[in-house]
Design a protein around this motif. Structure first.
Motif, PDB file in Angstrom:
ATOM      1  N   UNK A  79       0.833  -1.197   0.000  1.00 55.09           N
ATOM      2  CA  UNK A  79       0.000   0.000   0.000  1.00 55.09           C
ATOM      3  C   UNK A  79       0.876   1.258   0.000  1.00 55.09           C
ATOM      4  N   UNK A  80       1.907   1.266   0.845  1.00 56.14           N
ATOM      5  CA  UNK A  80       2.801   2.428   0.913  1.00 56.14           C
ATOM      6  C   UNK A  80       3.530   2.640  -0.408  1.00 56.14           C
ATOM      7  N   UNK A  81       3.978   1.549  -1.002  1.00 58.92           N
ATOM      8  CA  UNK A  81       4.690   1.650  -2.274  1.00 58.92           C
ATOM      9  C   UNK A  81       3.757   2.152  -3.366  1.00 58.92           C
ATOM     10  N   UNK A  82       2.522   1.650  -3.391  1.00 55.66           N
ATOM     11  CA  UNK A  82       1.539   2.077  -4.384  1.00 55.66           C
ATOM     12  C   UNK A  82       1.252   3.575  -4.250  1.00 55.66           C
ATOM     13  N   UNK A  83       1.115   4.057  -3.019  1.00 54.85           N
ATOM     14  CA  UNK A  83       0.868   5.480  -2.797  1.00 54.85           C
ATOM     15  C   UNK A  83       2.059   6.324  -3.265  1.00 54.85           C
ATOM     16  N   UNK A  84       3.268   5.871  -2.955  1.00 55.18           N
ATOM     17  CA  UNK A  84       4.467   6.593  -3.376  1.00 55.18           C
ATOM     18  C   UNK A  84       4.554   6.625  -4.907  1.00 55.18           C
ATOM     19  N   UNK A  85       4.300   5.492  -5.543  1.00 53.54           N
ATOM     20  CA  UNK A  85       4.343   5.412  -7.000  1.00 53.54           C
ATOM     21  C   UNK A  85       3.284   6.325  -7.619  1.00 53.54           C
TER      22      UNK A  85
END
Length: 99
Positions: A79-85
């Motif tokens: 989830x964190x990676x998706x938000x950053x991307x």
């Protein structure tokens, strides 16, 4: 802002792109490959060359997409990676759209 784009109605082109993207996705997802690569997408027109009976491809725009593969097992990390991307993609799109 002013945005100009080219659109084409070509089922054959859509099918070709979909097939290539699915092949790449399947290859990446079915292996333990962790690394990087890139896609290069060229928009070009064919023009008659100076030499008789030849045609040259003249690109009018080139997109280079750099890809880094990552494996995230933890749903929180995903989830964190998706938000950053998502934030990075929006920043890049805004940069392209601004004059």
């Amino acid at each position: 802002f002013d945005l100009t784009y080219v659109r084409i109605c070509s089922p054959e082109l859509v099918e070709s792109i979909d097939k290539t993207v699915k092949q790449f996705s399947n290859a990446v997802n079915s292996s333990d490959y962790h690394g990087s690569g890139q896609f290069v997408l060229e928009f070009y027109e064919k023009r008659k060359a100076r030499w008789p009976f030849t045609v040259e491809s003249v690109p009018w725009e080139v997109w280079t997409l750099h890809i880094d593969t990552v494996r995230l097992q933890n749903p929180n990390d995903q989830r964190n990676f998706r938000e950053k991307l998502n934030d990075e993609l929006i920043d890049n799109l805004v940069t392209v759209w601004r004059p």
